[in-house]
Motif scaffolding. Structure first.
Motif, PDB file in Angstrom:
ATOM      1  N   ASN A  21      -2.105  39.416  35.816  1.00 46.04           N
ATOM      2  CA  ASN A  21      -1.522  39.977  34.863  1.00 46.04           C
ATOM      3  C   ASN A  21      -2.216  39.844  33.503  1.00 46.04           C
ATOM      4  O   ASN A  21      -2.857  38.868  33.103  1.00 46.04           O
ATOM      5  CB  ASN A  21       0.036  39.258  34.314  1.00 46.04           C
ATOM      6  CG  ASN A  21       0.925  40.355  33.389  1.00 46.04           C
ATOM      7  OD1 ASN A  21       0.682  41.594  33.362  1.00 46.04           O
ATOM      8  ND2 ASN A  21       1.430  39.542  32.408  1.00 46.04           N
ATOM      9  N   LYS A  23      -1.179  40.461  30.335  1.00 46.35           N
ATOM     10  CA  LYS A  23      -0.471  40.333  29.269  1.00 46.35           C
ATOM     11  C   LYS A  23       0.416  39.090  29.856  1.00 46.35           C
ATOM     12  O   LYS A  23       1.776  39.557  30.087  1.00 46.35           O
ATOM     13  CB  LYS A  23       0.244  41.531  28.681  1.00 46.35           C
ATOM     14  CG  LYS A  23      -0.791  42.530  28.208  1.00 46.35           C
ATOM     15  CD  LYS A  23      -0.009  43.650  27.642  1.00 46.35           C
ATOM     16  CE  LYS A  23      -0.815  44.813  27.315  1.00 46.35           C
ATOM     17  NZ  LYS A  23       0.100  45.906  26.740  1.00 46.35           N
ATOM     18  N   LYS A  26       4.524  38.612  28.422  1.00 39.94           N
ATOM     19  CA  LYS A  26       5.408  39.610  28.815  1.00 39.94           C
ATOM     20  C   LYS A  26       6.049  39.305  30.175  1.00 39.94           C
ATOM     21  O   LYS A  26       6.934  40.171  30.637  1.00 39.94           O
ATOM     22  CB  LYS A  26       4.654  40.918  28.852  1.00 39.94           C
ATOM     23  CG  LYS A  26       4.383  41.342  27.382  1.00 39.94           C
ATOM     24  CD  LYS A  26       4.166  42.711  27.423  1.00 39.94           C
ATOM     25  CE  LYS A  26       5.170  43.574  27.547  1.00 39.94           C
ATOM     26  NZ  LYS A  26       5.136  45.243  27.271  1.00 39.94           N
ATOM     27  N   TYR A 143      -1.238  56.053  33.381  1.00 44.33           N
ATOM     28  CA  TYR A 143      -0.957  55.356  32.249  1.00 44.33           C
ATOM     29  C   TYR A 143      -2.459  55.285  31.421  1.00 44.33           C
ATOM     30  O   TYR A 143      -3.241  54.833  32.077  1.00 44.33           O
ATOM     31  CB  TYR A 143      -0.549  53.906  32.300  1.00 44.33           C
ATOM     32  CG  TYR A 143      -0.500  52.801  31.532  1.00 44.33           C
ATOM     33  CD1 TYR A 143       0.671  52.949  30.610  1.00 44.33           C
ATOM     34  CD2 TYR A 143      -1.544  51.915  31.169  1.00 44.33           C
ATOM     35  CE1 TYR A 143       0.613  52.100  29.648  1.00 44.33           C
ATOM     36  CE2 TYR A 143      -1.165  51.183  30.222  1.00 44.33           C
ATOM     37  CZ  TYR A 143      -0.135  51.271  29.336  1.00 44.33           C
ATOM     38  OH  TYR A 143      -0.055  50.212  28.386  1.00 44.33           O
ATOM     39  N   SER A 145      -4.681  53.398  30.163  1.00 42.98           N
ATOM     40  CA  SER A 145      -5.363  52.072  29.741  1.00 42.98           C
ATOM     41  C   SER A 145      -6.988  52.197  29.741  1.00 42.98           C
ATOM     42  O   SER A 145      -7.343  52.933  30.360  1.00 42.98           O
ATOM     43  CB  SER A 145      -4.831  51.134  31.227  1.00 42.98           C
ATOM     44  OG  SER A 145      -5.596  50.039  30.994  1.00 42.98           O
ATOM     45  N   LEU A 424       0.888  46.712  36.613  1.00 37.70           N
ATOM     46  CA  LEU A 424       1.593  47.347  35.631  1.00 37.70           C
ATOM     47  C   LEU A 424       1.261  46.470  34.068  1.00 37.70           C
ATOM     48  O   LEU A 424       1.379  45.406  34.191  1.00 37.70           O
ATOM     49  CB  LEU A 424       3.180  47.493  35.534  1.00 37.70           C
ATOM     50  CG  LEU A 424       3.606  48.003  36.803  1.00 37.70           C
ATOM     51  CD1 LEU A 424       5.243  48.050  37.043  1.00 37.70           C
ATOM     52  CD2 LEU A 424       3.107  49.483  37.003  1.00 37.70           C
ATOM     53  N   GLU A 425       0.957  47.039  33.114  1.00 39.35           N
ATOM     54  CA  GLU A 425       0.368  46.346  31.918  1.00 39.35           C
ATOM     55  C   GLU A 425       1.749  46.590  30.806  1.00 39.35           C
ATOM     56  O   GLU A 425       1.572  45.921  29.898  1.00 39.35           O
ATOM     57  CB  GLU A 425      -0.595  47.391  31.154  1.00 39.35           C
ATOM     58  CG  GLU A 425      -1.980  47.196  32.010  1.00 39.35           C
ATOM     59  CD  GLU A 425      -3.145  47.798  31.416  1.00 39.35           C
ATOM     60  OE1 GLU A 425      -3.526  47.551  30.301  1.00 39.35           O
ATOM     61  OE2 GLU A 425      -3.780  48.484  32.133  1.00 39.35           O
ATOM     62  N   GLU A 426       2.727  47.299  31.172  1.00 41.65           N
ATOM     63  CA  GLU A 426       3.950  47.440  30.242  1.00 41.65           C
ATOM     64  C   GLU A 426       5.288  47.442  31.383  1.00 41.65           C
ATOM     65  O   GLU A 426       5.040  47.672  32.677  1.00 41.65           O
ATOM     66  CB  GLU A 426       3.937  48.517  29.601  1.00 41.65           C
ATOM     67  CG  GLU A 426       2.925  48.336  28.468  1.00 41.65           C
ATOM     68  CD  GLU A 426       2.852  49.650  27.607  1.00 41.65           C
ATOM     69  OE1 GLU A 426       3.945  50.661  27.821  1.00 41.65           O
ATOM     70  OE2 GLU A 426       2.307  49.876  26.130  1.00 41.65           O
ATOM     71  N   ASP A 427       6.412  47.235  30.784  1.00 40.58           N
ATOM     72  CA  ASP A 427       7.579  47.235  31.482  1.00 40.58           C
ATOM     73  C   ASP A 427       7.718  48.796  31.806  1.00 40.58           C
ATOM     74  O   ASP A 427       7.394  49.728  31.246  1.00 40.58           O
ATOM     75  CB  ASP A 427       8.691  46.738  30.897  1.00 40.58           C
ATOM     76  CG  ASP A 427       8.821  45.269  30.325  1.00 40.58           C
ATOM     77  OD1 ASP A 427       8.036  44.772  31.127  1.00 40.58           O
ATOM     78  OD2 ASP A 427       9.638  44.934  29.538  1.00 40.58           O
ATOM     79  N   TYR A 428       8.150  49.124  33.211  1.00 43.07           N
ATOM     80  CA  TYR A 428       8.445  50.386  33.813  1.00 43.07           C
ATOM     81  C   TYR A 428      10.061  50.580  34.236  1.00 43.07           C
ATOM     82  O   TYR A 428      10.398  49.526  34.626  1.00 43.07           O
ATOM     83  CB  TYR A 428       7.501  50.733  34.805  1.00 43.07           C
ATOM     84  CG  TYR A 428       6.183  51.321  34.398  1.00 43.07           C
ATOM     85  CD1 TYR A 428       5.827  52.868  34.568  1.00 43.07           C
ATOM     86  CD2 TYR A 428       5.098  50.523  33.897  1.00 43.07           C
ATOM     87  CE1 TYR A 428       4.639  53.234  33.925  1.00 43.07           C
ATOM     88  CE2 TYR A 428       4.040  51.024  33.552  1.00 43.07           C
ATOM     89  CZ  TYR A 428       3.685  52.530  33.467  1.00 43.07           C
ATOM     90  OH  TYR A 428       2.523  52.928  33.112  1.00 43.07           O
ATOM     91  N   SER A 434      13.996  48.266  37.191  1.00 41.88           N
ATOM     92  CA  SER A 434      13.300  48.126  36.089  1.00 41.88           C
ATOM     93  C   SER A 434      12.152  47.035  36.651  1.00 41.88           C
ATOM     94  O   SER A 434      12.422  46.103  37.099  1.00 41.88           O
ATOM     95  CB  SER A 434      14.411  47.259  35.126  1.00 41.88           C
ATOM     96  OG  SER A 434      13.422  46.556  34.082  1.00 41.88           O
ATOM     97  N   ALA A 437       6.040  44.016  33.382  1.00 44.74           N
ATOM     98  CA  ALA A 437       4.795  43.996  33.260  1.00 44.74           C
ATOM     99  C   ALA A 437       4.215  42.815  34.131  1.00 44.74           C
ATOM    100  O   ALA A 437       4.756  41.738  34.245  1.00 44.74           O
ATOM    101  CB  ALA A 437       4.204  43.973  31.796  1.00 44.74           C
TER     102      ALA A 437
END
Length: 548
Positions: A21, A23, A26, A143, A145, A424-428, A434, A437
């Protein structure tokens, strides 16, 4: 004993999450969630219906329906339907018990989609979310990125860390973030340059002519090549060595078996097989030299020793000769790159050559198989290049619309890469679930490309779907295909395979030369093609008859 096992898996899980990950802060919640599921055991009924019913009954309302409006509940990653998940081993039991086989993994993915729907949860060391819905895949893959993250190939990473004398700390295959961007820019700029690739076309013409001559010499009396993949590997190595190293290797101009090259081709194929197998099971190779790991190391040693020898021979010749031309520039530019260790440069060249051999030979085999189903398609390609008496130019390639449509359709219906992996770099929120990240997702583009929801007559090989259409008033328009944006055999965005342009040129020239001279008939079914990706001993027979 059970406490020891739980602690062991806890450590491995934490390490995998933090290594994947970009990040870490998160995904603390997702780590906690996964560990709780690991300790308590996974739900045994994971069908779509049970998932929805359990989620609806899990939170009883404290108020009457008239006092409080119903609020749609957001389902977590653990509510995603999928195969039965057992404590500690997740869904690995499917392969351990033989319910699914490595050589039939493409069928296993299709069965997951048919049984559980457009989003499916698989559990290994970490949860893996399989996406089959086009809209979900497009959201993930588009996305914006700067440095897209995808999971590293662990067995390669483990091996290369054990050989610091040969490999740097990171490599182009497994690097992430800014280091990956630096390696990508310094190691692949030559093979992505349009000017350099155009100057390379005459050399590819010569190689394709030699390939046609090799087919004539090696086919049997009935025109059959008994193991077509051997000469497909030969042409792949000849082309990529000519491009990267600036020299012809001579693999196509002799009938004598080059034992060193035969071992290299077999090692490349088997290496990819062992990489595929390393994704499944208990992965004991991480902690002890299992048979799988020993076989993988043997293949990697053969690949490194053989290609390094070729590279150093080319370097010695370069120092004696050193002519100034674009093809030589690729090899020299890599070796002269600043900020990289010599072993990083050499391993980068080896990775480029190895990947090119595998990619070109497989895409060529799939393409010829698809074209062998229609004599009209073969004839149309021959007519498209009928005006090219000897050499095919860049202008000829640009205007070869039908040939390019055939290649694109082959990419759609039988890509060599059935799915694309992302972290995933962010929540989706995907398909009502749900995903935090740090979640590992697999975008199954092959399954989606063969769905009627995304393509009309999806199971048919129809190059015409990519050509300009004309209505009754002779107005030109494009055929509308909903899934056109997910035909991604080389990936997409910044993580796209840097060799796509050269593979497109090679395929166009090869099929042009082949159908100028031959009509072909595949003796092996398409399923054999997919098995070949994971079973290198599977023979592929192709019959070449002279075109009259």
């Amino acid at each position: 004993m059970s406490v020891t096992i739980v602690l062991f898996y806890t450590f491995v899980t934490l390490f995998m999450f933090l290594s994947y990950n970009p990040k870490p802060k998160k995904i603390i919640e997702s780590i906690r969630s996964f560990l709780l599921h690991l300790l308590n055991g996974f739900p045994t009924d994971c069908s779509p219906s049970s998932s929805s019913s359990s989620s609806s009954s899990s939170s009883p309302s404290l108020y009457g329906d008239q006092d409080r409006p119903q609020v749609p509940q957001v389902k977590s990653i653990w509510n995603i339907p999928g195969p039965r998940r057992l404590p500690l081993i997740g869904t690995k039991w499917l392969y351990l018990t033989g319910r699914q086989r490595y050589s039939k993994v493409h069928e296993a993915f299709l069965e997951l989609h048919r049984r559980y729907g457009k989003i499916v949860l698989d559990v290994d060391t970490v949860p893996i979310v399989n996406l089959f819905d086009r809209a979900d895949m497009e959201r993930v893959l588009k996305y914006p990125s700067r440095f897209p993250f995808r999971p590293p190939t662990e067995i390669i990473e483990t091996y290369r860390r054990s050989r610091p004398d040969r490999f740097g700390v990171t490599n182009l295959i497994n690097a992430q973030g800014e280091k990956w961007h630096e390696l990508r820019m310094k190691l692949t700029s030559g093979i992505t340059s349009r000017r350099i690739l155009q100057s390379f076309i005459p050399s590819v013409n010569d190689i394709c002519d030699d390939f046609v001559d090799l087919v004539r010499r090696q086919r049997a009396e009935d025109g059959t090549i008994r193991n077509f993949q051997d000469i497909a590997n030969s042409v792949g190595l000849e082309i990529i060595c000519c491009l990267v190293l600036g020299r012809r290797m001579g693999y196509l101009t002799t009938d004598r078996r080059n034992e060193k090259f035969i071992r290299l081709a077999e090692a490349v194929k088997e290496s990819f097989v062992y990489i595929s197998q390393s994704y499944y099971g208990f992965k004991l190779w991480k902690y002890m030299p299992t048979r799988l790991y020993r076989n993988f190391v043997r293949c990697e040693e053969i690949i490194y020793d053989t290609i390094a020898e070729i590279v150093y021979e080319a370097l010695e010749e370069e120092q004696l000769n050193c002519p100034d031309n674009d093809v030589k520039h690729i090899f020299i530019s890599i070796l002269q790159s600043e900020g990289l260790e010599t072993k990083e440069k050499i391993s980068g060249i080896i990775d480029l050559i190895t990947s090119a051999i595998e990619t070109l030979s497989n895409t060529l085999s799939f393409l010829l198989h698809n074209l062998s189903q229609s004599a009209d398609h073969q004839r149309a390609i021959a007519q498209e290049f009928a005006h090219c008496a000897k050499s095919i130019t860049n202008d000829d390639l640009v205007t070869a619309s039908f040939t390019k449509a055939c290649i694109q359709e082959s990419y759609r219906i039988s890509p060599t890469t059935p799915c694309l992996a992302r972290i995933l770099e962010e929540d989706y929120h995907l398909s009502g679930y749900s995903l935090p990240a740090g979640t590992l997702v697999l975008c199954h583009t092959r399954v989606a490309c063969q769905s009627e929801e995304n393509f009309q007559q999806a199971d048919q090989f129809l190059p015409e779907r990519w050509l300009d259409q004309r209505d009754e008033n002779h107005n030109v328009y494009k055929r509308q295909e909903a899934g056109a944006g997910i035909v991604l055999p080389f990936g997409t965005g910044r993580r796209m395979c840097p060799g796509q342009k050269i593979v497109d040129i090679e395929l166009t020239l090869l099929v042009a030369k082949i159908f100028q001279n031959f009509e072909i008939e595949y003796r092996s079914p398409l399923d054999t093609q997919f098995q070949f990706l994971l079973a290198p001993r599977t023979p592929i027979e192709v019959r070449f008859r002279d075109r009259t």
